[in-house]
Design an enzyme around this catalytic site. Structure first.
Site: not given
Ligand code: DGL
Length: 264
Positions: A11-12, A43-44, A74-76, A153, A185-187
């Site tokens: 993931d990011s 990443y997003g 990570c979805n992104t 984060e 988003c996994t966060h």
């Molecule tokens: N955890 C990431 C996701 O599932 C993205 C978080 C990010 O923006 O880095 O999309």
């Protein structure tokens, strides 16, 4: 597949730890290597081609260290790179993520679903195709919530500031009549108690983590590894170790690996 595969997960940042925890529940003996690209998170908010290139570098890093299977937690990164990675490494099984619109569409009573994710995830073709294939007539409202990524984060998953930001992002979706909130988003999985509290009892929150972990188990088959867990980051190793423990109750079995991009 063989029984002692090394499962790479990335993931990011710390968001994918929510998926990693579910994979460990499904496959308690599996050997796992988790990479958090914290030196380049988030990443997003980046263009998809940039996220795609970074996802390629992370995948290569994991493969160079022996990963046999890769879970993009990570979805992104999945939106940006899943198809390209499968084409580039046809021999490697990749498990990716997409917003869980399908179960939400099956369960909504109001016929309105809210999806929270990153801006990049909404821009990807994957999201448009998920809605087209699975929304089944439900109305889909979307909201990008970059501040939630920052909160998680920082390890800030409760308190007044976190609550204020959760309220702010959910307001339009709830006012619009959504009775189901899909976490894209996994966060965001680490904010579930707060999201449920703000949304109230009439609203269901859909977290795709458990379903993704079941998919990893289907791909791997079974695992009688040594339950090794290696954490790695392009950011601060001490911080990842601490957040993994505090957010997800996860302790690595070895010292956290540090990765420095462009420098070895
Ligand atoms: N955890 C990431 C996701 O599932 C993205 C978080 C990010 O923006 O880095 O999309």
């Amino acid at each position: 597949m063989e029984s002692s595969e090394l499962i790479g997960v990335f993931d990011s940042g710390v968001g994918g730890l929510s998926v990693l925890a579910e994979i460990r529940r499904e496959l308690p003996l599996a050997d796992l290597m988790y990479f958090a690209d914290q030196g380049r998170a988030p990443y997003g908010v980046r263009p998809l081609d940039e996220v795609s290139a970074m996802s390629g570098e992370v995948s290569e890093w994991l493969l160079d260290r022996g990963a046999d299977v890769i879970t993009i937690a990570c979805n992104t990164a999945s939106a940006a790179a899943l198809h390209q990675l499968r084409a580039r490494y046809p021999e490697v099984p990749f498990v990716g993520m997409e917003p869980a619109v399908k179960p939400a569409a099956l369960n909504t009573s109001s016929g309105i679903i809210g999806v929270v994710a990153t801006a990049a995830t909404f821009q990807g073709e994957l999201f448009a195709s998920v809605v087209q294939r699975h929304a089944s007539g439900a109305r889909v409202l979307t909201k990008a919530c970059p501040t939630w990524v920052e909160l998680v984060e920082r390890g800030e998953i409760d308190g007044p500031r976190a609550r204020g930001q959760v309220e702010q992002c959910l307001a339009g979706l709830l006012e619009g009549g959504a009775d189901t909130i899909v976490l894209g988003c996994t966060h965001f999985s680490f904010l579930i108690p707060l999201i449920e509290d703000v949304a109230g009892p009439g609203v269901a929150v859909v977290d795709p983590g458990p379903a993704v972990a079941r998919q990893v188990r289907r791909v791997v088959g079974y695992s009688d590894g040594d339950a090794r867990l290696i954490l790695a980051t392009s950011g601060d190793p001490a911080r990842l170790r601490e957040w993994a423990r505090r957010l997800a109750g996860i302790e690595g079995t070895e010292p956290v690996l540090a990765c420095v991009w462009n420098g070895g």
